[in-house]
Structure formats: C-alpha cells, structure tokens
Design a protein around this motif. Structure first.
Motif, PDB file in Angstrom:
ATOM      1  N   SER A 199       0.711  -1.236   0.147  1.00  0.00           N
ATOM      2  CA  SER A 199       0.098   0.014  -0.008  1.00  0.00           C
ATOM      3  C   SER A 199       0.920   1.259  -0.129  1.00  0.00           C
ATOM      4  O   SER A 199       0.684   2.226   0.467  1.00  0.00           O
ATOM      5  CB  SER A 199      -1.005  -0.050   1.383  1.00  0.00           C
ATOM      6  OG  SER A 199      -1.781  -1.064   1.291  1.00  0.00           O
ATOM      7  N   TYR A 241      -1.048   5.666  -6.641  1.00  0.00           N
ATOM      8  CA  TYR A 241      -2.425   5.119  -5.970  1.00  0.00           C
ATOM      9  C   TYR A 241      -3.641   6.132  -6.526  1.00  0.00           C
ATOM     10  O   TYR A 241      -3.274   7.220  -6.855  1.00  0.00           O
ATOM     11  CB  TYR A 241      -2.490   5.457  -4.462  1.00  0.00           C
ATOM     12  CG  TYR A 241      -3.608   5.160  -3.785  1.00  0.00           C
ATOM     13  CD1 TYR A 241      -4.292   4.053  -3.640  1.00  0.00           C
ATOM     14  CD2 TYR A 241      -4.125   6.443  -3.098  1.00  0.00           C
ATOM     15  CE1 TYR A 241      -5.466   3.815  -2.982  1.00  0.00           C
ATOM     16  CE2 TYR A 241      -5.569   6.256  -2.485  1.00  0.00           C
ATOM     17  CZ  TYR A 241      -6.093   4.898  -2.438  1.00  0.00           C
ATOM     18  OH  TYR A 241      -7.380   4.967  -1.731  1.00  0.00           O
ATOM     19  N   TYR A 269      -3.603   0.283  -5.620  1.00  0.00           N
ATOM     20  CA  TYR A 269      -2.265   0.735  -5.583  1.00  0.00           C
ATOM     21  C   TYR A 269      -1.411   0.282  -6.878  1.00  0.00           C
ATOM     22  O   TYR A 269      -1.875  -0.786  -7.372  1.00  0.00           O
ATOM     23  CB  TYR A 269      -1.737   0.149  -4.349  1.00  0.00           C
ATOM     24  CG  TYR A 269      -2.209   0.734  -3.087  1.00  0.00           C
ATOM     25  CD1 TYR A 269      -1.914   1.968  -2.613  1.00  0.00           C
ATOM     26  CD2 TYR A 269      -3.203  -0.175  -2.454  1.00  0.00           C
ATOM     27  CE1 TYR A 269      -2.364   2.285  -1.575  1.00  0.00           C
ATOM     28  CE2 TYR A 269      -3.983   0.393  -1.528  1.00  0.00           C
ATOM     29  CZ  TYR A 269      -3.514   1.514  -0.847  1.00  0.00           C
ATOM     30  OH  TYR A 269      -3.917   2.072   0.293  1.00  0.00           O
TER      31      TYR A 269
END
Length: 205
Positions: free
Chosen positions: A27, A142, A150
């Motif tokens: 992430s 993102y 992502y």
C-alpha cells in the motif's frame, strides 16, 4: 514536500538517478494535500506527464488528483495508458511490464479536449466535459477516484504544469529522457515551464 505513505523506496535505476518504486502489496504511495498550485482552474490549459515503468499491468491510476485529472492504465483490453480531464483520452499503447514509457496528458482549453501521447507517438484527442476543480489530494502510485488501487512499478520525472506544452517541448522531454536512459548524454531543458528534479516530483505552477 510529498508525504511518503507505506514507505515508498527510491531506486537508483530511474530515468535520471533515483525514482520512486511502489509495491502495491505494501500500500505504498506518495501524496500532497490539495493547494492552489495543484488545483486547475476551469478555464486554463495544463499538462501532466511522467515516466512510468509498470511491474504489473492492470487498471490503475498512477498520478491522480480526485476527479480533476489522472494518468493511469485503463480497463480496456491490454490496459492502454489513459488521461482523464473531464473525459478519458485512451492511447493505443498497451504497456509491457518492466518497460519505461513517457506518458503525457494535457487539457486544451481552446478546443475543450483531453489529449494523450505515449513515447512521443500519435496524439489521441477526445472532447472533454470540462474540468472539475477538486479538493482531493494529489496521489502518485495510488488512486481512489478514477481507478482505485495501488500501482506496482516505478515512476519518475512527474510534471504538473499550468501550461500547454508545445509539441516541441513534449518531444524535448521525451528525447532527453530516452538519452538519459540510454546513458548517452543529458539535455538541459531551457523552458521556464518545465522543472525537473532528480529522484523527486516536479510541480510547476
């Protein structure tokens, strides 16, 4: 200054020196809170560009500021690059994992069109429904509006400028980047509309 979310790393194998390397599973992304420099007035032309090397080819925003503007990979077959500015301008280039691409998107206020070119190739132009100023943050790696998720890969030389770059300026950016990648020589850009910083993001007002 960009906020580093999820501990984005910086590889030394960028177009010019370091580049941001994103791991989707962790992430990772870079962000900057909305401000006047990033927001686009509804009546001006502007340009967004980046060197992009995807590690995974799938539908993703790569540079996104809410519903205002975005560069990414589309949901179409082959996930070609696209640019959003009131409409999707989708290129004919299907990215290949591990390959560098120079992607430029621009909104032309005179013609009210969204446009995209990849590797200085053919321009794809579509009618735009107009720019929608957004209070969203700028994201690199993102997206949460245009194509959520992502990005997995490397991004370098991000440019956001409130100027419509000429074809010659776009070509100069592409050629100088290719020369740097090929370890030949580097061309120093003289345009005051273009700022480039090694291993970081250039945001030009």
């Amino acid at each position: 200054t960009l906020t580093n979310n999820g501990t984005v790393t910086f590889t030394t194998s960028g177009v010019r020196g370091k580049a941001a390397s994103f791991t989707a599973a962790s992430s990772q992304y870079l962000s900057k809170t909305d401000n006047a420099s990033l927001s686009i007035a509804t009546t001006i032309s502007y340009t967004v560009a980046a060197w992009i090397k995807p590690a995974t080819v799938n539908q993703r925003s790569i540079v996104e500021k809410g519903a205002e503007y975005a560069i990414g990979m589309s949901q179409d077959a082959g996930n070609p690059f696209n640019f959003y500015s009131g409409a999707y301008a989708t290129s004919t280039t299907n990215p290949v994992a591990g390959t560098w691409y120079f992607v430029v998107g621009w909104y032309d206020s005179d013609t009210d069109t969204a446009n995209i070119s990849v590797n200085n190739g053919t321009t794809v132009s579509v009618a735009s429904a107009g720019i929608s100023d957004s209070a969203a943050s700028l994201y690199i790696g993102y997206g949460d509006t245009i194509a959520a998720g992502y990005f997995n890969g490397v991004v370098d030389e991000v440019l956001i400028t409130k100027h419509l770059l000429t074809a010659a300026q776009r070509t100069q950016l592409y050629v100088s980047g290719k020369e740097a990648l090929n370890n030949k020589y580097r061309v120093r850009l003289g345009s005051d509309t273009v700022n480039q910083l090694n291993g970081s993001t250039s945001i030009s007002k």
